[in-house]
Design a protein around this motif. Structure first.
Motif, short mmCIF file in Angstrom:
data_model
loop_
_atom_site.label_atom_id
_atom_site.label_comp_id
_atom_site.label_asym_id
_atom_site.label_seq_id
_atom_site.Cartn_x
_atom_site.Cartn_y
_atom_site.Cartn_z
N GLU A 6 -3.81 -0.97 34.20
CA GLU A 6 -2.46 -0.82 33.66
C GLU A 6 -2.50 -0.54 32.16
O GLU A 6 -3.42 -0.96 31.46
CB GLU A 6 -1.61 -2.07 33.88
CG GLU A 6 -1.43 -2.52 35.31
CD GLU A 6 -2.40 -3.60 35.70
OE1 GLU A 6 -2.11 -4.39 36.61
OE2 GLU A 6 -3.49 -3.66 35.07
N SER A 7 -1.46 0.12 31.70
CA SER A 7 -1.28 0.31 30.26
C SER A 7 0.21 0.46 29.99
O SER A 7 1.02 0.61 30.90
CB SER A 7 -2.05 1.54 29.77
OG SER A 7 -1.45 2.72 30.26
N SER A 21 2.15 2.29 32.97
CA SER A 21 1.38 3.19 33.81
C SER A 21 0.27 2.43 34.51
O SER A 21 -0.33 1.52 33.93
CB SER A 21 0.78 4.31 32.98
OG SER A 21 1.79 5.13 32.43
N CYS A 22 0.00 2.81 35.72
CA CYS A 22 -1.08 2.23 36.50
C CYS A 22 -1.98 3.39 36.92
O CYS A 22 -1.55 4.27 37.66
CB CYS A 22 -0.52 1.51 37.72
SG CYS A 22 -1.75 0.86 38.87
N MET A 78 -7.75 10.83 40.61
CA MET A 78 -7.06 9.69 40.03
C MET A 78 -5.57 9.85 40.24
O MET A 78 -5.04 10.96 40.24
CB MET A 78 -7.37 9.55 38.54
CG MET A 78 -6.65 8.40 37.87
SD MET A 78 -7.16 8.15 36.17
CE MET A 78 -8.76 7.39 36.43
N ALA A 79 -4.92 8.72 40.42
CA ALA A 79 -3.47 8.74 40.59
C ALA A 79 -2.83 7.89 39.50
O ALA A 79 -3.45 6.95 38.98
CB ALA A 79 -3.08 8.20 41.96
N THR A 80 -1.61 8.23 39.18
CA THR A 80 -0.87 7.47 38.19
C THR A 80 0.44 7.01 38.82
O THR A 80 1.20 7.83 39.35
CB THR A 80 -0.57 8.30 36.94
OG1 THR A 80 -1.79 8.79 36.40
CG2 THR A 80 0.14 7.45 35.90
N VAL A 81 0.68 5.71 38.73
CA VAL A 81 1.96 5.18 39.19
C VAL A 81 2.68 4.61 37.97
O VAL A 81 2.14 3.75 37.28
CB VAL A 81 1.77 4.08 40.25
CG1 VAL A 81 3.13 3.51 40.67
CG2 VAL A 81 1.05 4.64 41.47
N SER A 82 3.83 5.12 37.70
CA SER A 82 4.57 4.74 36.50
C SER A 82 5.78 3.89 36.85
O SER A 82 6.42 4.10 37.89
CB SER A 82 5.02 5.98 35.74
OG SER A 82 3.91 6.75 35.35
N LEU A 83 6.08 2.98 35.97
CA LEU A 83 7.27 2.15 36.11
C LEU A 83 7.99 2.15 34.77
O LEU A 83 7.43 1.74 33.76
CB LEU A 83 6.90 0.71 36.49
CG LEU A 83 8.07 -0.27 36.55
CD1 LEU A 83 8.97 0.05 37.75
CD2 LEU A 83 7.57 -1.71 36.64
N GLN A 84 9.20 2.63 34.78
CA GLN A 84 10.02 2.57 33.57
C GLN A 84 11.13 1.56 33.78
O GLN A 84 11.78 1.56 34.83
CB GLN A 84 10.62 3.94 33.23
CG GLN A 84 11.56 3.89 32.03
CD GLN A 84 11.65 5.18 31.27
OE1 GLN A 84 10.73 6.00 31.29
NE2 GLN A 84 12.75 5.37 30.58
#
Length: 123
Positions: A6-7, A21-22, A78-84
């Protein structure tokens, strides 16, 4: 095996937004759903949002519904899962974790976890 990092956490002020972001890698990740959880100091880990493996179904907890959006972008390696989360409140202060597995509200439904990223909302 799935690896999650995570970041995006940090110190923000009430009313501001944060985008977490994950970053996920591993041979089976594209077939996994992803959830975001949070845990405040002294509290239990609680569900925030989730997205299924195809990205077509999302779910949100009541405390972020209407001010949050989860999305995923599956690349070849690679995959990115975002949370806003918008309109942040001091009670949103917590360590936020992403997890991969069978999407649901129970942490036990997830098999892999990231190390977490701290979000602190000052009043």
């Amino acid at each position: 095996q799935v690896r999650l990092v995570e970041s995006g956490g940090g110190l923000v002020h009430t009313g501001e937004s944060v985008r977490l972001s994950c970053y996920a890698s591993g041979p089976t990740f594209s077939r996994q759903g992803v959830g975001w959880f949070r845990q405040s100091s002294g509290g239990q880990r609680e569900f925030v949002a989730s997205i299924n493996f195809r990205g077509g179904y999302t779910d949100y907890s009541d405390f972020v519904k209407g001010r949050s959006a989860i999305s995923r972008d599956d690349g070849e390696k690679m995959a990115t899962v975002s949370l806003q989360i918008d309109s942040l409140k001091p009670e949103d202060t917590a360590v936020y974790y992403c997890a991969a597995g069978v999407v649901g509200h129970d942490p036990r439904e997830y098999y892999w976890w990231g190390q977490g990223t701290q979000v602190t909302v000052s009043s």
